[in-house]
Structures are given as structure tokens and as C-alpha cells.
Design an enzyme around this catalytic site. Structure first.
Site, PDB file in Angstrom:
ATOM      1  NE  ARG A 142      28.719  12.445 -30.935  1.00 35.45           N
ATOM      2  CZ  ARG A 142      29.216  11.559 -30.056  1.00 35.45           C
ATOM      3  NH1 ARG A 142      28.576  10.403 -29.818  1.00 35.45           N
ATOM      4  NH2 ARG A 142      30.320  11.826 -29.395  1.00 35.45           N
ATOM      5  CE1 TYR A 148      12.833  11.120 -52.548  1.00 34.93           C
ATOM      6  CE2 TYR A 148      13.866  10.152 -50.600  1.00 34.93           C
ATOM      7  CZ  TYR A 148      13.831  11.129 -51.581  1.00 34.93           C
ATOM      8  OH  TYR A 148      14.770  12.114 -51.602  1.00 34.93           O
ATOM      9  CG  ASP A 178       8.322   6.209 -45.932  1.00 35.64           C
ATOM     10  OD1 ASP A 178       7.645   7.114 -45.403  1.00 35.64           O
ATOM     11  OD2 ASP A 178       9.313   6.451 -46.643  1.00 35.64           O
ATOM     12  CE  LYS A 180       9.865  15.150 -48.410  1.00 36.96           C
ATOM     13  NZ  LYS A 180      11.096  14.643 -47.786  1.00 36.96           N
TER      14      LYS A 180
END
Length: 382
Positions: free
Chosen positions: A48, A101, A173, A198
Site C-alpha cells: 500500500r 464527465y 483533466d 481510457k
């Protein structure tokens, strides 16, 4: 500095020294042996807090975006959530583009606004409107360009200047453009956000997100702490898959862009289409700006149908190569009805998208076949 594709292939991706394997291994481990208490090998103790597979991807992304540091997460929204936690506190104002988005707006409106973050939206392509919407409490300006799904192109450099004058962190973004086509940090943005699901992932087989920070070392440290303390990380396998895909990003975006240009031009001449949204078309309002701040125009095309919402719903039932699905940026072409899919969460709000709108993620198939597929679907619905 080496060229983009050279850095994509080599930065953060050294060969494995013990065997000479050209591709770094996937470090599928949750923990690491210590040489005595606190004796960490190359700083690794628990996956982590750090894993070589994730670190390799983060090095790649920072290099390609021209940033100080990059941080990867289990999804794009997890990355956005970490950024909000790192920058904002109750009472702060977040100014967001009104064509983003739907999931990004949902996160801010339904998760963070109830916790005290003030949220408002504005047409970020209208610089005067942005200036008017700035408040004394504005601490973050959120820009998505080209936007999802209306392909609005916004002036990153001008918006960065407005945001910085107000003391705000400017977020870009860059999911649609990717660093292969556009590098917002070089234009003045403070942070770049990606859904690496994406184009960066590029094969519709991995979910992830990323933040890339420019020169703000304090912000980078804040995000690093949240990545560790909250733990919304991506797995070693997902990091490795994304690193693999980054190596071909430049050549893929070249083909995505070329195919999308062909498709957009074909749609622009179709009487069943009332409007085409693609920055590569000369009549797009942001065409000249996109030509200045992007190297190509990308692989996303949206269109409105003259026959209205029913025509849009009918068309998606008749395409074959364009599969009806959410997401975008894979090698295969997808078609989406945003009003009921990606942007369903903003129905009835000022961010609602037209119900006659379809969004195309133009893949890497032969352009002639993609155009034929759309023409056949139009013929089928009359």
C-alpha cells in the site's frame, strides 16, 4: 530530454538486473522482508505504501506529463477524491466546468458538497464568465479539455492565469487528449488528472486513475500521504498492464486521431446528423485553440441526430463495429448514449446533455470499415 515515445518505453521501465529480462516483472506481493527492524530494501515495506510496479508506472506518467511526481490509484474517481482531500476544506469553493464527465460532477456534488465544499459550474470556454464566477473562497478551478461529451476546447494557459490570480489550484483533466497530444502542466496547470482506464490503458482491460503534479512539492507530499493513508491504490497487475500500454500511447493516439478525423468528416456530410462535435473540423468553435495547445485532435467524436432522441436510440441498435458500451479509449470502437449512460447522474441539472446526442470512441479499426458501419446503421433506421 529524450523524445516522448523513448521516454514512454524506457522511463521507469529498466530491465530486470538478475536475469536480464527486458520487461520488468510484476511485483505481486503484499509485503517485503526487512533486514532487521526498519531495514527496508530500497524503501519497500508494504505494497500500500509502495510497490515497484506502481512506482514504475508513476515514473512513466510524471515523465510524459512533464511533472514533478505522479500518483496512481484504483480508478480515476479515486484519484480525483484524493486531490480534493489534499487541497480543499469545508467552506472552500470549487469552480468546475459545466461540461465535464458526469462522474466527476457526481463526486463533487453528492459526496463533497454535503461535507461543506461549495461547488459551482461555469462555461470554462468563456473566460469572462470564469472571472465572474471566481469567489474569495475559490481554491480550485477544474478544467476538462476537450470536454466529455461535447468536446469543448478551453484555453488552459488563460484559465491557469485566472485561477492563479485568485490563489486557486488549477486542475486539468487530460483524459481525452492524453500527454501524447496535450501537456497541461507546460501551459500553467498545477495538477493533471487522468482516468488511466481510457487511452492510457488503451485496451479496455484495466481500471485506474492518476494525478500528476507540477512544481508544487507541498501538494505532491499531501497527495502521497493520502495515497498511503487512504489506500485507494491500483494493484501491481493493473499498474503493470497500464505501463505496458503507455509504451504504445503515441502511435495509438496518432491512429485514433486519424480515424476520428475521417469519421467526423463523414458524419458532417450526413443529413441525418444535425451537429458534429470534433475539434479537428474547421467549423468547431475551438478548432484554432486546439490546434495551438494539442498536437492532434484526438479520438472522440460526438454528434446530435436530426431525428431526435428516438433516432439516437435506434442508431445504437444497428451498429456492429461500434459496440454499445460505456468507457472509451480502447483499441475497439464504442458508441454511447450519454444521457442515460455516462451522464445519467446529471439529468435534470445544468450539466444535462442533449438527449439526441451520441458519443463515439473511434478505435483503431480501418477507417473505411468504421464509416461503412455508421452508414449502414443510418440506412437501417431510414
Amino acid at each position: 530530454m529524450s523524445g516522448f515515445s523513448t521516454r514512454a518505453i524506457h522511463d521507469g521501465q529498466p530491465f530486470e538486473p538478475r536475469t536480464g529480462a527486458v520487461i520488468p516483472p510484476i511485483f505481486m506481493t503484499s509485503t517485503f522482508v526487512q533486514d532487521g527492524v526498519g531495514g527496508l530494501r530500497e524503501g519497500y515495506e508494504y505494497s500500500r505504501s509502495g510497490n515497484p510496479s506502481r512506482d514504475g508506472l508513476q515514473t512513466q506518467l510524471a515523465s510524459l506529463e512533464g511533472g514533478r511526481r505522479a500518483f496512481t490509484f484504483g480508478s480515476g474517481l479515486a484519484a480525483e477524491d484524493a486531490l480534493v482531500r489534499a487541497v480543499l476544506k469545508p467552506g472552500d469553493h470549487l469552480l468546475m466546468g459545466n461540461d465535464v464527465y458526469g462522474g466527476s460532477h457526481r463526486l463533487m456534488n453528492r459526496i463533497w458538497a454535503p461535507w461543506g465544499i461549495e461547488l459551482s459550474t461555469v462555461d470554462v470556454a468563456d473566460l469572462d464568465a470564469v472571472r465572474a464566477a471566481i469567489r474569495p473562497t475559490t481554491r480550485m478551478l477544474w478544467v476538462e479539455t476537450p470536454s466529455n461529451p461535447l468536446m469543448t476546447v478551453s484555453d488552459i494557459a488563460a484559465l491557469a492565469a485566472i485561477g492563479h490570480e485568485a490563489g486557486a489550484v488549477v486542475v486539468a483533466d487530460n483524459t481525452f487528449a492524453t500527454p501524447a497530444l496535450q501537456q497541461p502542466l507546460s501551459l500553467g496547470a498545477d495538477v493533471v488528472v487522468h482516468s488511466t482506464t481510457k487511452y492510457i490503458g488503451g485496451h479496455s482491460d484495466v481500471v485506474g486513475g492518476a494525478l500528476v503534479v507540477g512544481d508544487d512539492a507541498e501538494l505532491a507530499e499531501g497527495i502521497a500521504f493520502l495515497q498511503f493513508a487512504v489506500g485507494a491504490i491500483n494493484s501491481p497487475m493493473d499498474a503493470w498492464l497500464t505501463s505496458r500500454s503507455l509504451k504504445t500511447l503515441d502511435v495509438r493516439m496518432e491512429r485514433h486521431s486519424a480515424n476520428a478525423q475521417r469519421v467526423a468528416e463523414a458524419l458532417a456530410g450526413n443529413p441525418a446528423v444535425s451537429q458534429v462535435f470534433y475539434p479537428g473540423l474547421p467549423d468547431h468553435p475551438g478548432h484554432e485553440l486546439a490546434g495551438r495547445q494539442m498536437s492532434r485532435f484526438g479520438g472522440m467524436v460526438s454528434m446530435r441526430l436530426a431525428g431526435g432522441p428516438q433516432a439516437a436510440l435506434d442508431l445504437v441498435r444497428h451498429t456492429e463495429l461500434f459496440a454499445l458500451a460505456e468507457s472509451l479509449g480502447g483499441v475497439e470502437s464504442l458508441i454511447c448514449y450519454p444521457a442515460e449512460m455516462t451522464h445519467a447522474s446529471v439529468k435534470g441539472t445544468e450539466l444535462a446533455v442533449p438527449e439526441d446526442l451520441l458519443r463515439l470512441s473511434v478505435g483503431l479499426e480501418d477507417a473505411d470499415d468504421l464509416i461503412a458501419d455508421l452508414e449502414g446503421a443510418f440506412a437501417a433506421i431510414g
